[in-house]
Scaffold this active site. Structure first.
Site, PDB file in Angstrom:
ATOM      1  N   LEU A 126      -9.314  -3.421 -27.149  1.00 18.47           N
ATOM      2  CA  LEU A 126      -8.525  -4.368 -27.941  1.00 18.47           C
ATOM      3  C   LEU A 126      -8.986  -5.808 -27.670  1.00 18.47           C
ATOM      4  O   LEU A 126      -9.371  -6.528 -28.582  1.00 18.47           O
ATOM      5  CB  LEU A 126      -7.027  -4.206 -27.602  1.00 18.47           C
ATOM      6  CG  LEU A 126      -6.061  -5.150 -28.304  1.00 18.47           C
ATOM      7  CD1 LEU A 126      -5.992  -4.849 -29.808  1.00 18.47           C
ATOM      8  CD2 LEU A 126      -4.643  -5.016 -27.716  1.00 18.47           C
ATOM      9  N   ARG A 269       4.355  -5.052  16.151  1.00 16.96           N
ATOM     10  CA  ARG A 269       3.806  -6.333  16.575  1.00 16.96           C
ATOM     11  C   ARG A 269       4.855  -7.149  17.326  1.00 16.96           C
ATOM     12  O   ARG A 269       5.966  -7.341  16.835  1.00 16.96           O
ATOM     13  CB  ARG A 269       3.335  -7.113  15.334  1.00 16.96           C
ATOM     14  CG  ARG A 269       2.957  -8.550  15.568  1.00 16.96           C
ATOM     15  CD  ARG A 269       1.635  -8.659  16.306  1.00 16.96           C
ATOM     16  NE  ARG A 269       1.252 -10.051  16.480  1.00 16.96           N
ATOM     17  CZ  ARG A 269       0.128 -10.428  17.084  1.00 16.96           C
ATOM     18  NH1 ARG A 269      -0.714  -9.521  17.538  1.00 16.96           N
ATOM     19  NH2 ARG A 269      -0.164 -11.707  17.218  1.00 16.96           N
ATOM     20  N   GLY A 340       0.311 -11.750   9.152  1.00 18.98           N
ATOM     21  CA  GLY A 340      -0.322 -12.967   9.665  1.00 18.98           C
ATOM     22  C   GLY A 340      -1.833 -12.903   9.486  1.00 18.98           C
ATOM     23  O   GLY A 340      -2.331 -12.436   8.460  1.00 18.98           O
ATOM     24  N   GLU A 364      -2.412  -5.412 -19.888  1.00 15.09           N
ATOM     25  CA  GLU A 364      -1.460  -4.833 -20.838  1.00 15.09           C
ATOM     26  C   GLU A 364      -0.316  -5.799 -21.180  1.00 15.09           C
ATOM     27  O   GLU A 364       0.849  -5.422 -21.263  1.00 15.09           O
ATOM     28  CB  GLU A 364      -0.941  -3.479 -20.319  1.00 15.09           C
ATOM     29  CG  GLU A 364      -2.119  -2.527 -20.110  1.00 15.09           C
ATOM     30  CD  GLU A 364      -1.754  -1.090 -19.896  1.00 15.09           C
ATOM     31  OE1 GLU A 364      -0.727  -0.667 -20.423  1.00 15.09           O
ATOM     32  OE2 GLU A 364      -2.525  -0.413 -19.217  1.00 15.09           O
TER      33      GLU A 364
END
Lengths: 383, 262
Positions: A126, A269, A340, A364
């Protein structure tokens, strides 16, 4: 059936796709993102499982399931790999679907059946170099020549173009009628004059196969006109309505993957003597991700349910796509923040989710186009 | 060839187990369940045999309503029908009683081959298959890795210790317990999922099996749960000091005689 209820078959499908995606798709995702290699082997395996024909009737090689099932499957695939998800979504929603919706029985037998079985792959042409959101400005032409049409022009950003056997192509049969002069054609890969250009090197969904496609006196028999002449624009819009449900589901899959990775990392972490999940700044990001994923998923499934019931769903599909894709952008961006410095490297998948999510606010129908569609519908309702 | 595959639903492998207030069992309501790993391979083996030699694959399972989910998965992968012994308490009963129930169901079927997984991921006893074979009076082989069907018999490869294998020939009917990891487990196809709902799942009650409540309850079970508890964590460190040679000798002595690790 409520918005959060699914049939036994839908849940079994989701579980099967989740298992397949975890075991077969996810382990390759980082590698193919780097190499840009189309995941052909996994696409073939998915075809064998019936995943390339989920919403189409068994009569045409499909699984006989529905849009909700497709959304559940696409979310699971996207959670593992955005590139693989987009490849499947474009194949089903943009190529096989318009043939199913607008094709004759002969066209469906000839083209939809192999697409639904995954024996052949499909593309949708398209967008052009000079026209994206403004499809009416397309310059590709289809000129009648005896029993054929001659297609001339260039299409861009065609997903699956390098691997597709079947292309749904939009071209102007009447130059001076704007969108009302657009018609749709089914074009086979081997047609002389169809030339697939150089593969695009993209920011995200890098392993999806995106190329320009050029048509140079490409001769297409009149039997391959999809529906009637000059109905192409409306067909493209209806096709994109369905496609948006799929891209919404893909967005939710990416956001869900980002949230799961961020939540798990935040609990491992440590900073200042405790897991970073203990800090409110992180908690709030996780809470926002979860809430937006929940809302986006409901919106996607609602649009899918409307589509399955035969009710109008253009506005809801646009809302679902807009909200889910923008939620995916926020969730994936914040997942990088939770990680991070590590999140900024390619050693962790969260930056890939963010790059892949960027496609969902463009492809789209951009977010801006979704807002246009939604506001137009609302203003019409409230006029 | 009619093949019966015994399948069990077990808590998913990374489940966080919480013990009930009376310390007799785990809190089942919070658990998610999956098909026992080696039972997946038993089913895959059965499906491969059916593909090669024809016949029928019947799933047999015991347990409460939730096991239907496992049955449906098996049917979606290609099993033809299923038998479900609907029993709420079998998880806390001993293997003899479980084998008695399974045997009663199998005896109604006249199967050529009965397959079970090698062991379950919950208890890990590894005995149900072999006790079941005795109850049925069938020849059996355990830890089976390959099956070659011959006329009226089968030749199987068994896994032994230390990388050794054993080749055994058994007359049919027979029972085999199947090792994990011996094949590529298939995924259910969408077609299979859609067909699963049309396949028969036969509910079997105790009376259907010619048994009474008293045959299969806690009073007859030789397995009694006194107390379930999470292993206690203790921290105990002993520092060995002195000349490295002496310390090494002390360490070896302690590992051998106190920790008994070699």
């Amino acid at each position: 059936m409520g918005y959060t209820e699914f049939s036994e078959e839908q849940l079994m499908l989701r579980d099967m796709v989740r298992e397949f995606a975890t075991k077969e798709i996810e382990p390759l995702a980082a590698e193919i993102d780097e190499s840009c290699e189309y995941p052909m082997e996994n696409i073939k395996k998915m075809a064998e499982l019936g995943l390339l024909g989920i919403p189409f009737p068994e009569k045409y090689g499909g699984a006989g399931m529905d849009t909700v099932s497709l959304a559940l499957a696409l979310e699971e695939i996207a959670k593992a790999c955005g590139s693989t998800c987009l490849s499947i979504a474009a194949h089903i929603s943009l190529c096989a679907t318009p043939i199913y919706l607008f094709g004759t029985d002969e066209q469906k037998q000839k083209y939809l059946t192999p697409l639904a079985q995954g024996v052949s792959l499909g593309s949708f042409c398209l967008t052009e170099p000079g026209s994206g959101s403004d499809s009416g400005a397309m310059t590709t032409t289809a000129t009648r020549d005896g029993d054929d049409y001659l297609l001339n022009g260039s299409k861009m950003y065609v997903t699956n173009a390098g691997v597709a056997d079947t292309f749904v192509v939009f071209a102007k049969t009447s130059l001076d009628l704007g969108v009302k002069g657009i018609s749709a054609f089914i074009v086979e890969k081997t047609t002389e004059g169809l030339v697939v250009g150089k593969k695009e090197d993209k920011l995200g969904v890098r392993a999806s196969d995106t190329h320009p496609v050029n048509f140079d006196n490409c001769r297409v028999p009149k039997e391959n006109l999809l529906g009637e002449e000059s109905k192409g624009f409306a067909q493209a819009m209806v096709t994109l309505d369905g496609g948006r449900v799929g891209i919404g589901a893909m967005s939710i899959g990416l956001a869900q993957a980002a949230m799961e990775k961020a939540a798990s990392y935040a609990q491992e972490r440590e900073a200042f003597g405790r897991p970073i999940a203990g800090f409110q700044a992180i908690k709030w990001m996780i809470a926002d991700m979860a809430t937006e994923i929940h809302a986006g998923r409901l919106a996607v499934h609602h649009a899918a349910r409307l589509r399955d019931s035969g009710a109008p769903y253009m506005k809801e599909a646009a809302m679902a796509k807009l909200y889910a894709s923008e939620a995916a952008m926020r969730a994936t961006k914040n997942a990088i923040q939770v990680f991070g410095g590590y999140g900024f490297t390619r050693d962790y998948p969260v930056e890939r989710y963010w790059r892949d999510a960027k496609l969902t606010v463009i492809g789209e129908g951009t977010s801006e186009i979704q807002r246009l569609v939604i506001s137009r519908e609302i203003l019409k309702e409230l006029a | 060839m009619k093949i019966i595959v015994c399948m069990k639903q077990v808590p998913v492998q990374d489940s966080l187990l919480k013990i009930t207030d009376d310390s007799r069992w785990v809190q089942e309501a919070e658990l998610n369940y999956e098909i026992n790993e080696s039972d997946h391979y038993a089913l895959e083996t059965a499906l491969l045999l059916k593909e090669e030699h024809g016949g029928e694959v019947v799933i047999l399972t015991m347990g409460p309503r939730r096991v239907k989910e496992a049955i449906k998965q098996g049917l979606a992968k290609g099993a033809d029908r299923a038998l479900h012994i609907n029993n709420e308490s079998f998880t806390t009963l001993d293997i003899f009683i479980n084998a008695k129930l399974l045997a009663a169901a199998i005896q109604q079927e006249e199967a050529d081959l009965v397959l079970t997984g090698l062991q379950t991921d919950d208890y890990g006893f590894g005995q149900t298959g072999v006790i079941l074979a005795e109850k049925l009076g069938l020849p059996h082989a355990s830890i089976v890795m390959e099956i070659l069907k011959q006329d009226g018999s089968i030749k199987v490869k068994r896994e032994m210790e230390s990388g050794w294998f054993q080749s055994v020939e058994l007359p049919l009917p027979a029972l085999l317990t199947i090792q994990s990891g011996i094949s590529q487990i298939r995924y259910a196809t969408i077609k299979g999922i859609m067909m699963a709902k049309k396949k028969e799942i036969k509910e079997l009650s105790l009376s259907d099996l010619g048994l009474a409540e008293g045959d299969v309850d806690d009073s007859t079970s030789s397995l009694k749960f006194h107390k379930l508890y999470v292993p206690e964590k203790t921290k105990q460190a002993e520092l060995l000091e002195g000349d490295p040679k002496d310390v090494a000798a002390q360490l070896v002595h302690k590992l051998k005689n106190e920790a008994k690790v070699f």
